[in-house]
Design a protein around this motif. Structure first.
Motif, PDB file in Angstrom:
ATOM      1  N   THR A 114       5.729  19.956   1.038  1.00  9.72           N
ATOM      2  CA  THR A 114       6.243  19.400  -0.215  1.00  9.72           C
ATOM      3  C   THR A 114       6.945  20.458  -1.050  1.00  9.72           C
ATOM      4  O   THR A 114       7.523  20.150  -2.086  1.00  9.72           O
ATOM      5  CB  THR A 114       5.086  18.801  -1.050  1.00  9.72           C
ATOM      6  OG1 THR A 114       4.112  19.824  -1.259  1.00  9.72           O
ATOM      7  CG2 THR A 114       4.455  17.619  -0.328  1.00  9.72           C
ATOM      8  N   SER A 115       6.892  21.716  -0.584  1.00  9.61           N
ATOM      9  CA  SER A 115       7.487  22.810  -1.339  1.00  9.61           C
ATOM     10  C   SER A 115       7.981  23.888  -0.375  1.00  9.61           C
ATOM     11  O   SER A 115       7.393  24.078   0.701  1.00  9.61           O
ATOM     12  CB  SER A 115       6.431  23.398  -2.285  1.00  9.61           C
ATOM     13  OG  SER A 115       6.856  24.671  -2.744  1.00  9.61           O
ATOM     14  N   PRO A 116       9.059  24.605  -0.720  1.00  9.42           N
ATOM     15  CA  PRO A 116       9.537  25.686   0.149  1.00  9.42           C
ATOM     16  C   PRO A 116       8.461  26.734   0.454  1.00  9.42           C
ATOM     17  O   PRO A 116       8.452  27.334   1.521  1.00  9.42           O
ATOM     18  CB  PRO A 116      10.687  26.304  -0.659  1.00  9.42           C
ATOM     19  CG  PRO A 116      11.167  25.201  -1.527  1.00  9.42           C
ATOM     20  CD  PRO A 116       9.957  24.418  -1.880  1.00  9.42           C
ATOM     21  N   SER A 117       7.541  26.939  -0.484  1.00 10.07           N
ATOM     22  CA  SER A 117       6.488  27.927  -0.268  1.00 10.07           C
ATOM     23  C   SER A 117       5.503  27.500   0.819  1.00 10.07           C
ATOM     24  O   SER A 117       4.727  28.305   1.326  1.00 10.07           O
ATOM     25  CB  SER A 117       5.735  28.200  -1.573  1.00 10.07           C
ATOM     26  OG  SER A 117       5.154  27.004  -2.049  1.00 10.07           O
ATOM     27  N   ASP A 118       5.549  26.197   1.176  1.00  9.50           N
ATOM     28  CA  ASP A 118       4.671  25.710   2.259  1.00  9.50           C
ATOM     29  C   ASP A 118       5.165  26.134   3.639  1.00  9.50           C
ATOM     30  O   ASP A 118       4.439  26.013   4.628  1.00  9.50           O
ATOM     31  CB  ASP A 118       4.595  24.169   2.227  1.00  9.50           C
ATOM     32  CG  ASP A 118       3.909  23.655   0.966  1.00  9.50           C
ATOM     33  OD1 ASP A 118       3.146  24.435   0.363  1.00  9.50           O
ATOM     34  OD2 ASP A 118       4.144  22.493   0.597  1.00  9.50           O
ATOM     35  N   ILE A 119       6.434  26.583   3.719  1.00  9.36           N
ATOM     36  CA  ILE A 119       6.986  26.997   5.014  1.00  9.36           C
ATOM     37  C   ILE A 119       6.501  28.410   5.314  1.00  9.36           C
ATOM     38  O   ILE A 119       6.882  29.369   4.643  1.00  9.36           O
ATOM     39  CB  ILE A 119       8.534  26.965   5.006  1.00  9.36           C
ATOM     40  CG1 ILE A 119       9.051  25.600   4.545  1.00  9.36           C
ATOM     41  CG2 ILE A 119       9.080  27.284   6.401  1.00  9.36           C
ATOM     42  CD1 ILE A 119      10.573  25.547   4.360  1.00  9.36           C
ATOM     43  N   THR A 120       5.652  28.523   6.312  1.00  8.66           N
ATOM     44  CA  THR A 120       5.082  29.818   6.691  1.00  8.66           C
ATOM     45  C   THR A 120       5.385  30.100   8.163  1.00  8.66           C
ATOM     46  O   THR A 120       5.839  29.215   8.905  1.00  8.66           O
ATOM     47  CB  THR A 120       3.565  29.825   6.490  1.00  8.66           C
ATOM     48  OG1 THR A 120       2.999  28.835   7.372  1.00  8.66           O
ATOM     49  CG2 THR A 120       3.196  29.508   5.043  1.00  8.66           C
ATOM     50  N   GLU A 121       5.085  31.328   8.575  1.00  6.52           N
ATOM     51  CA  GLU A 121       5.296  31.693   9.975  1.00  6.52           C
ATOM     52  C   GLU A 121       4.457  30.818  10.899  1.00  6.52           C
ATOM     53  O   GLU A 121       4.916  30.396  11.958  1.00  6.52           O
ATOM     54  CB  GLU A 121       4.957  33.174  10.201  1.00  6.52           C
ATOM     55  CG  GLU A 121       6.039  34.120   9.732  1.00  6.52           C
ATOM     56  CD  GLU A 121       5.797  35.538  10.204  1.00  6.52           C
ATOM     57  OE1 GLU A 121       5.704  35.749  11.439  1.00  6.52           O
ATOM     58  OE2 GLU A 121       5.692  36.438   9.356  1.00  6.52           O
ATOM     59  N   SER A 122       3.227  30.548  10.498  1.00  6.37           N
ATOM     60  CA  SER A 122       2.352  29.739  11.359  1.00  6.37           C
ATOM     61  C   SER A 122       2.860  28.302  11.459  1.00  6.37           C
ATOM     62  O   SER A 122       2.800  27.683  12.532  1.00  6.37           O
ATOM     63  CB  SER A 122       0.912  29.755  10.833  1.00  6.37           C
ATOM     64  OG  SER A 122       0.859  29.206   9.528  1.00  6.37           O
ATOM     65  N   PHE A 129      18.775  26.778   6.472  1.00  6.69           N
ATOM     66  CA  PHE A 129      18.156  26.288   5.234  1.00  6.69           C
ATOM     67  C   PHE A 129      17.381  27.405   4.538  1.00  6.69           C
ATOM     68  O   PHE A 129      17.463  27.581   3.314  1.00  6.69           O
ATOM     69  CB  PHE A 129      17.227  25.115   5.555  1.00  6.69           C
ATOM     70  CG  PHE A 129      16.516  24.546   4.364  1.00  6.69           C
ATOM     71  CD1 PHE A 129      17.218  24.100   3.255  1.00  6.69           C
ATOM     72  CD2 PHE A 129      15.125  24.456   4.346  1.00  6.69           C
ATOM     73  CE1 PHE A 129      16.556  23.571   2.148  1.00  6.69           C
ATOM     74  CE2 PHE A 129      14.470  23.929   3.246  1.00  6.69           C
ATOM     75  CZ  PHE A 129      15.178  23.494   2.150  1.00  6.69           C
ATOM     76  N   LEU A 130      16.655  28.206   5.325  1.00  5.68           N
ATOM     77  CA  LEU A 130      15.888  29.328   4.770  1.00  5.68           C
ATOM     78  C   LEU A 130      16.818  30.384   4.167  1.00  5.68           C
ATOM     79  O   LEU A 130      16.522  30.994   3.143  1.00  5.68           O
ATOM     80  CB  LEU A 130      14.999  29.950   5.845  1.00  5.68           C
ATOM     81  CG  LEU A 130      13.853  29.069   6.370  1.00  5.68           C
ATOM     82  CD1 LEU A 130      13.122  29.759   7.508  1.00  5.68           C
ATOM     83  CD2 LEU A 130      12.885  28.698   5.254  1.00  5.68           C
ATOM     84  N   LYS A 131      17.962  30.604   4.811  1.00  2.00           N
ATOM     85  CA  LYS A 131      18.944  31.559   4.279  1.00  2.00           C
ATOM     86  C   LYS A 131      19.497  31.061   2.941  1.00  2.00           C
ATOM     87  O   LYS A 131      19.715  31.838   2.018  1.00  2.00           O
ATOM     88  CB  LYS A 131      20.091  31.750   5.281  1.00  2.00           C
ATOM     89  CG  LYS A 131      19.730  32.629   6.463  1.00  2.00           C
ATOM     90  CD  LYS A 131      20.918  32.785   7.400  1.00  2.00           C
ATOM     91  CE  LYS A 131      20.556  33.667   8.583  1.00  2.00           C
ATOM     92  NZ  LYS A 131      21.683  33.793   9.553  1.00  2.00           N
ATOM     93  N   TYR A 132      19.704  29.752   2.875  1.00  2.00           N
ATOM     94  CA  TYR A 132      20.190  29.152   1.633  1.00  2.00           C
ATOM     95  C   TYR A 132      19.161  29.338   0.516  1.00  2.00           C
ATOM     96  O   TYR A 132      19.507  29.700  -0.611  1.00  2.00           O
ATOM     97  CB  TYR A 132      20.474  27.663   1.856  1.00  2.00           C
ATOM     98  CG  TYR A 132      20.722  26.889   0.588  1.00  2.00           C
ATOM     99  CD1 TYR A 132      21.940  26.982  -0.085  1.00  2.00           C
ATOM    100  CD2 TYR A 132      19.731  26.074   0.050  1.00  2.00           C
ATOM    101  CE1 TYR A 132      22.162  26.277  -1.261  1.00  2.00           C
ATOM    102  CE2 TYR A 132      19.939  25.371  -1.124  1.00  2.00           C
ATOM    103  CZ  TYR A 132      21.156  25.475  -1.779  1.00  2.00           C
ATOM    104  OH  TYR A 132      21.377  24.788  -2.946  1.00  2.00           O
ATOM    105  N   LEU A 133      17.873  29.112   0.836  1.00  4.99           N
ATOM    106  CA  LEU A 133      16.814  29.269  -0.161  1.00  4.99           C
ATOM    107  C   LEU A 133      16.727  30.719  -0.650  1.00  4.99           C
ATOM    108  O   LEU A 133      16.547  30.974  -1.842  1.00  4.99           O
ATOM    109  CB  LEU A 133      15.462  28.830   0.425  1.00  4.99           C
ATOM    110  CG  LEU A 133      15.311  27.331   0.711  1.00  4.99           C
ATOM    111  CD1 LEU A 133      13.955  27.052   1.356  1.00  4.99           C
ATOM    112  CD2 LEU A 133      15.464  26.498  -0.560  1.00  4.99           C
TER     113      LEU A 133
END
Length: 234
Positions: free
Chosen positions: A14-22, A57-61
């Protein structure tokens, strides 16, 4: 959008911070188990499309200073080298010799094939050429991919073929390679389309008895191979 939506639905973030390596590692494993319509697992190349979209998308963020995992953590799956089924030199010679008539269409097709092989131009570049180019000089500038300008060189055979073709042309259209006959009457833009050139190459390849698939891109690679075979620097 489709690739990113699939990731978000899988990861339930629900948030960009939820995207992790795992999360990304588990997503890769999940992708590896997915099947296509033919019930086969997704090819590595297809899996990479999903990963490329996520990395972009991550590069954009990061550009927007939004806190999330670094895009560099995503490495693409290794795929096998793409095979390009080149045609032999004898096949190429037979292909180039196919348009043998003296009518304007045969002369146009002969000039087109000779120029394709002589310059190694992309099909999109060759259809955009104007007839007022000074081919007598044997070289001209072309604007290609990424808006880059490069010089291409025209063989004597191609120059002769182009001159014969233009001498036979009756119209005054700016396009170097124009539609003729019935096709020309049904359009205001006489310029040949890339698809028309692809069909033209296929037609003459079949006529030459070449069993392999032949495209303008194959001719472009044959040009490069011919240069390397004659000692040109890579």
């Amino acid at each position: 959008d489709r690739y990113l939506t699939r990731f978000i639905e899988y990861a339930k973030i629900t948030s960009p911070s939820d995207i992790t390596e795992s999360v990304i590692r588990e997503y890769r494993l999940w992708l590896n188990r997915q099947t296509s319509r033919g019930a086969e697992t997704l090819k590595k190349k297809t899996q990479n499309y999903y990963l490329i979209a996520l990395r972009a998308f991550l590069k954009y963020l990061r550009k927007k200073n939004v806190k999330t995992v670094q895009p560099e953590v995503i490495e693409l799956a290794k795929t096998g080298d793409r095979d390009l089924d080149l045609i032999s030199h004898s096949d190429l010679e037979r292909l180039l010799s196919q348009p043998g008539g003296e009518d304007v269409q045969s002369l146009r097709d002969k000039a087109l094939l000779e120029l394709l092989f002589s310059t190694g131009m992309r099909v999109s570049e060759i259809v955009s050429l104007s007839r007022d180019i000074d081919f007598a000089r044997g070289e001209f500038a072309v604007r290609g991919k990424g808006d880059k300008v490069r010089v291409v060189f025209v063989s004597d055979t191609a120059k002769t073929a182009i001159k014969k073709y233009l001498d036979k042309r009756a119209d005054t259209d700016d396009a170097l390679f124009a539609q003729l006959g019935k096709n020309a009457k049904n359009t205001s833009d006489l310029r040949l389309s890339p698809r028309s050139v692809e069909r033209l190459v296929k037609h003459y390849a079949i006529k030459a008895g070449i069993s392999k698939k032949v495209t303008p891109h194959i001719i472009r690679h044959s040009f490069a191979t011919d240069l390397l075979g004659n000692g040109a620097d890579i």
